[in-house]
Design an enzyme around this catalytic site. Structure first.
Site, mmCIF file in Angstrom:
data_model
loop_
_atom_site.group_PDB
_atom_site.id
_atom_site.type_symbol
_atom_site.label_atom_id
_atom_site.label_comp_id
_atom_site.label_asym_id
_atom_site.label_seq_id
_atom_site.Cartn_x
_atom_site.Cartn_y
_atom_site.Cartn_z
ATOM 1 N N LYS A 197 19.026 11.610 3.943
ATOM 2 C CA LYS A 197 18.313 11.542 5.080
ATOM 3 C C LYS A 197 18.851 11.001 5.792
ATOM 4 C CE LYS A 197 14.273 9.149 5.705
ATOM 5 N NZ LYS A 197 12.989 8.595 5.418
ATOM 6 N N LYS A 250 17.521 16.493 4.450
ATOM 7 C CA LYS A 250 16.730 16.045 6.108
ATOM 8 C C LYS A 250 17.138 15.959 7.141
ATOM 9 C CE LYS A 250 12.515 13.002 6.901
ATOM 10 N NZ LYS A 250 12.015 11.657 6.185
#
Ligand code: PBG
Length: 327
Positions: A197, A250
């Site tokens: 992330k 992400k």
């Protein structure tokens, strides 16, 4: 020999040929719809930076899930927007907290027909907006945060989550949650790890939707740097070793290379999260007349799938499911 000898365009001549020869196909059951469930509201509240999305009540979440299931969407990902926030985010493990209430209600209504994924983090629940507890100097204390994620995950599993998705980027979070779930009798609850992330400006609209922008500082001390991709592979491998059943990259559109690398490095299902800012770029540009929203969204989803994502979390999930069924 006539020139050119190779004619790839032959296979692009008609829509039927193009359909036949398409290398990758996104299926609606690979799409995951994020939903925001907010406490203490009598009716859904629109989110201006995410046009078409709302903060839902528990009841309206049920209606949203019904629509998603009818369209063939594969799962929903729930975020809680609590009324009470404190320094440690204790609402995150309240058995009557907003996400737990929503999970219980959805599980009761839909049984096993819907895969329920619960985001497991503290930033929506802390008054300072960081994803973990803070030391005196304001830095996030990794190891003091792990038991709190574990408590939140167990309470989400107890309320009916099929999958818990730790998104705080603390080292060891997957192992801590796996051990706690197993000890509490939830050996069958899965973990979708937000493995890679990145610290991204693309989370802007989400922070409005979930009311979780950090009050001071930023998340660069725990989320990944945009210049890195080997590190993403390392994170994904660590999460698999700690017990992750699925891993995630992400954002998606700015990380297509990372999706490809992680896909090649691990064997578990790979999710990509096409985040709020990606949706906002497409939705706002389309509203300004720059392009057609349907074409733009389906092109973006095709690219994310082609890069190697098995599962795509997208704010276009519901619309895209309907569009894909028409194609
Ligand atoms: C943290 C979390 C965030 C998102 C998902 N989980 C916000 C952040 O890290 O700031 C962002 C998702 C999006 O932008 O759609 N719990």
């Amino acid at each position: 020999m006539p020139f050119p000898a190779e004619r790839p365009r032959r296979l692009r001549r008609t829509p039927a040929l193009r359909r036949l020869c398409r290398e990758t196909r996104l299926s609606v059951s690979s799409l995951v719809l994020p939903l925001f469930v907010r406490e203490d509201i009598a009716a859904p509240v629109a989110i201006p930076s995410l046009p078409g999305h709302r903060q839902e009540t528990v009841d309206s979440t049920g209606a949203a899930v019904e629509q998603a299931l009818a369209a063939g969407v594969g799962a929903v990902l729930l975020f809680g927007v609590p009324t009470r926030k404190d320094a440690v985010g204790s609402e995150a493990w309240n058995s009557d907290g907003i996400v737990q209430s929503a999970l219980r209600s959805l599980r009761g209504r839909f049984g096993d027909d819907c895969v329920l994924i619960a985001d497991c983090c503290l930033d929506e629940y802390t008054d300072h907006g960081h994803c973990g507890v803070l030391r005196e100097d304001g830095s996030v204390d990794n190891d003091a945060t792990l038991p709190l994620y574990a408590r939140a995950a167990v309470s989400q599993a107890r309320a009916g989550a099929d999958v818990v998705a730790p998104s705080g980027m603390m080292d060891g979070q997957v192992g801590a949650i796996r051990a706690a779930l197993d000890a509490a009798g939830f050996a069958e609850t899965s973990i979708l790890a937000y493995s890679a992330k990145y610290a991204s400006v693309m989370y802007g609209p989400f922070r409005d939707a979930a009311d979780c922008a950090p009050r001071s500082g930023d998340r660069r001390g725990y989320q990944m740097d945009a210049g890195n991709s080997r590190e993403a592979v390392r994170e994904a491998r660590l999460d698999v070793a700690e017990g992750a059943d699925m891993v995630m990259v992400k954002p998606a559109l700015t990380c297509l290379d990372v999706i490809g690398r992680v896909r090649a490095a691990v064997d578990v299902p790979l999710a990509a999260y096409s985040v709020s800012g990606e949706y906002a770029m497409i939705a706002h540009a389309a509203r300004a007349g720059a392009f057609d929203e349907r074409a733009a969204a389906l092109e973006a989803l095709a690219a994310i799938h082609r890069a190697g994502a098995d599962i795509i979390i997208s704010y276009h999930a519901l619309q895209a499911a309907r569009w894909l069924r028409e194609e």
